[in-house]
Design a protein around this motif. Sequence first.
Motif, PDB file in Angstrom:
ATOM      1  N   TYR A 187      17.194  -0.198 -44.256  1.00  0.00           N
ATOM      2  CA  TYR A 187      17.016  -0.639 -45.635  1.00  0.00           C
ATOM      3  C   TYR A 187      15.626  -1.251 -45.731  1.00  0.00           C
ATOM      4  O   TYR A 187      15.326  -2.219 -45.023  1.00  0.00           O
ATOM      5  N   LEU A 188      14.802  -0.701 -46.586  1.00  0.00           N
ATOM      6  CA  LEU A 188      13.444  -1.198 -46.746  1.00  0.00           C
ATOM      7  C   LEU A 188      13.294  -1.870 -48.102  1.00  0.00           C
ATOM      8  O   LEU A 188      13.715  -1.315 -49.125  1.00  0.00           O
ATOM      9  N   GLN A 189      12.717  -3.065 -48.085  1.00  0.00           N
ATOM     10  CA  GLN A 189      12.420  -3.733 -49.349  1.00  0.00           C
ATOM     11  C   GLN A 189      11.001  -3.368 -49.776  1.00  0.00           C
ATOM     12  O   GLN A 189      10.033  -3.717 -49.103  1.00  0.00           O
ATOM     13  N   LEU A 190      10.905  -2.650 -50.883  1.00  0.00           N
ATOM     14  CA  LEU A 190       9.615  -2.175 -51.381  1.00  0.00           C
ATOM     15  C   LEU A 190       9.373  -2.738 -52.784  1.00  0.00           C
ATOM     16  O   LEU A 190      10.225  -3.405 -53.368  1.00  0.00           O
ATOM     17  N   TYR A 191       8.196  -2.445 -53.319  1.00  0.00           N
ATOM     18  CA  TYR A 191       7.820  -2.964 -54.646  1.00  0.00           C
ATOM     19  C   TYR A 191       7.217  -1.845 -55.486  1.00  0.00           C
ATOM     20  O   TYR A 191       6.448  -1.016 -54.996  1.00  0.00           O
ATOM     21  N   LYS A 192       7.585  -1.831 -56.745  1.00  0.00           N
ATOM     22  CA  LYS A 192       7.002  -0.872 -57.672  1.00  0.00           C
ATOM     23  C   LYS A 192       5.602  -1.314 -58.067  1.00  0.00           C
ATOM     24  O   LYS A 192       5.152  -2.399 -57.708  1.00  0.00           O
ATOM     25  N   ASP A 193       4.928  -0.463 -58.832  1.00  0.00           N
ATOM     26  CA  ASP A 193       3.548  -0.779 -59.226  1.00  0.00           C
ATOM     27  C   ASP A 193       3.464  -2.052 -60.050  1.00  0.00           C
ATOM     28  O   ASP A 193       2.454  -2.776 -60.002  1.00  0.00           O
ATOM     29  N   GLN A 238       5.946  -1.225 -32.143  1.00  0.00           N
ATOM     30  CA  GLN A 238       6.755  -1.150 -33.351  1.00  0.00           C
ATOM     31  C   GLN A 238       6.408  -2.318 -34.255  1.00  0.00           C
ATOM     32  O   GLN A 238       5.877  -3.335 -33.807  1.00  0.00           O
ATOM     33  N   ALA A 239       6.755  -2.192 -35.518  1.00  0.00           N
ATOM     34  CA  ALA A 239       6.593  -3.315 -36.434  1.00  0.00           C
ATOM     35  C   ALA A 239       7.626  -4.380 -36.114  1.00  0.00           C
ATOM     36  O   ALA A 239       8.700  -4.095 -35.604  1.00  0.00           O
ATOM     37  N   ASN A 240       7.311  -5.628 -36.423  1.00  0.00           N
ATOM     38  CA  ASN A 240       8.226  -6.733 -36.126  1.00  0.00           C
ATOM     39  C   ASN A 240       9.578  -6.555 -36.796  1.00  0.00           C
ATOM     40  O   ASN A 240      10.605  -6.960 -36.258  1.00  0.00           O
ATOM     41  N   GLU A 241       9.611  -5.982 -37.969  1.00  0.00           N
ATOM     42  CA  GLU A 241      10.881  -5.804 -38.674  1.00  0.00           C
ATOM     43  C   GLU A 241      11.830  -4.900 -37.897  1.00  0.00           C
ATOM     44  O   GLU A 241      13.046  -5.089 -37.930  1.00  0.00           O
ATOM     45  N   LEU A 242      11.285  -3.926 -37.189  1.00  0.00           N
ATOM     46  CA  LEU A 242      12.143  -3.017 -36.443  1.00  0.00           C
ATOM     47  C   LEU A 242      12.784  -3.704 -35.238  1.00  0.00           C
ATOM     48  O   LEU A 242      13.797  -3.236 -34.726  1.00  0.00           O
ATOM     49  N   ALA A 243      12.195  -4.807 -34.784  1.00  0.00           N
ATOM     50  CA  ALA A 243      12.768  -5.532 -33.651  1.00  0.00           C
ATOM     51  C   ALA A 243      14.119  -6.134 -33.998  1.00  0.00           C
ATOM     52  O   ALA A 243      14.909  -6.462 -33.112  1.00  0.00           O
ATOM     53  N   ARG A 279      15.055   0.562 -50.595  1.00  0.00           N
ATOM     54  CA  ARG A 279      15.142   1.987 -50.297  1.00  0.00           C
ATOM     55  C   ARG A 279      15.996   2.176 -49.043  1.00  0.00           C
ATOM     56  O   ARG A 279      15.719   1.585 -47.989  1.00  0.00           O
ATOM     57  N   MET A 280      17.045   2.988 -49.152  1.00  0.00           N
ATOM     58  CA  MET A 280      17.904   3.312 -48.017  1.00  0.00           C
ATOM     59  C   MET A 280      17.414   4.596 -47.378  1.00  0.00           C
ATOM     60  O   MET A 280      17.416   5.658 -48.011  1.00  0.00           O
ATOM     61  N   THR A 281      16.973   4.499 -46.151  1.00  0.00           N
ATOM     62  CA  THR A 281      16.395   5.644 -45.469  1.00  0.00           C
ATOM     63  C   THR A 281      16.809   5.605 -44.007  1.00  0.00           C
ATOM     64  O   THR A 281      17.751   4.894 -43.643  1.00  0.00           O
ATOM     65  N   TYR A 301       9.347  11.453 -37.144  1.00  0.00           N
ATOM     66  CA  TYR A 301       9.774  10.219 -37.792  1.00  0.00           C
ATOM     67  C   TYR A 301       9.700  10.365 -39.305  1.00  0.00           C
ATOM     68  O   TYR A 301       8.914  11.147 -39.852  1.00  0.00           O
ATOM     69  N   ASN A 302      10.558   9.606 -39.965  1.00  0.00           N
ATOM     70  CA  ASN A 302      10.615   9.644 -41.421  1.00  0.00           C
ATOM     71  C   ASN A 302       9.351   9.045 -42.021  1.00  0.00           C
ATOM     72  O   ASN A 302       8.885   7.983 -41.594  1.00  0.00           O
ATOM     73  N   ALA A 303       8.821   9.690 -43.028  1.00  0.00           N
ATOM     74  CA  ALA A 303       7.594   9.201 -43.661  1.00  0.00           C
ATOM     75  C   ALA A 303       7.795   7.841 -44.313  1.00  0.00           C
ATOM     76  O   ALA A 303       6.831   7.069 -44.462  1.00  0.00           O
ATOM     77  N   ASP A 304       9.041   7.504 -44.694  1.00  0.00           N
ATOM     78  CA  ASP A 304       9.298   6.220 -45.343  1.00  0.00           C
ATOM     79  C   ASP A 304       9.012   5.027 -44.437  1.00  0.00           C
ATOM     80  O   ASP A 304       8.681   3.940 -44.911  1.00  0.00           O
TER      81      ASP A 304
END
Length: 377
Positions: free
Chosen positions: A96-102, A23-28, A109-111, A129-132
């Motif tokens: 809750y994912l912190q993303l960035y626009k172009d 898993q990614a570290n953030e998911l830990a 993003r709440m997913t 699994y969710n694509a997000d």
Amino acid sequence: MENKKAKNAFENLLARQDYLVTQANELAKAFGNLKATEHKILDYCFSYIKKEDTADTVYHLTLQEILKHLGLNASGENYTRVAGALNRLHEKTALYLQLYKDDGTPFIRMTSLFQHIDIDRNGDVEIKYNADIAPYIFQLKQQYYSFNLIELSRVRSKYTLIMLKLWNATVMEKWSNFNDPHRKLPDLYLNASLEKWESWFLGYTVDEKGNKTPIRWSAGRFKKEALGVALNELAELYPKSTITLTPDKRGRRVVGYTLEIRQINTTLDTNTVVIDGKPQPPRVKGKQGVRKEEKSIPTNISEKVAEYNAEEQTELSEVEKLKQKIAELEAKVNSKPKEVKGLFDDADLKKSEKKITDNLDKMTGKSPQDLEQTELF
């Protein structure tokens, strides 16, 4: 047919014990609100992911496989229990994912972790699994942590599972394989505020409107019931580690914790967990392999016994005094003559009788003897 399916499911389970849960570290740090059973089911689901998988990959497993992984028999009650755990797992893995626009503007993003979890009447389970969250679980190249599934399955407490994942996700060095006889675990230094520690271990609650509220405990309760439980079990699982937890204080208030785990090369039995400067008593195995904390005798037990004996002696002395008083009263009573003489002695009685007789003579002119001989009619 059913026995053959059960045999295949069991063999499939044994074959999967060396699969890596990646898993990614953030998911830990994201699922502190899950229970131990839900954590173990989630890890089992993650164990199906391969490096070459994509966000469109669909995974198939069975309730019976999950039962075997959890060490449960195939009863109707346990099937219902696992199905309910999958349902809660889907509901409690919002992210809750912190993303960035172009243009570089950040946004949240709440997913959720799963796009869907399907369970049919035969006990077959389909997971997508969710694509997000694909960047966090698929094609991981840098920030990830990994365990052998068998290493996670031997953990009892959810707090230990979380601590183990934090340990792996925080260090730069990757953990060696669980089956490596010469494996050496990396050292850990982790410092964080009390709020962060609680968010990792306790998670949050969700109200009817979907609002998240972080769960907060007192510093003392959190240290004892979450961190203490996790670190004591880690000491059992990894006895060649020294574990030190130091509170960070602002005045008398605890504002955070610093955790240090270091590897040692020793065969001596020693206290490997130190919390707030105090070595923790080792946990011992009870009946049927159930571990429990060793009961220690209070250091002031002799003082308590002395106090108890003093109270006993005081109570006995009071009783003796009372017995003496009763004996004195009994002696006084026994000293009196047993025959009661009456209100007057003989001389007084004769004087009274003579006086009464004289008065009767004056009133009637007859003696008492004459009155006794007179007939009424």
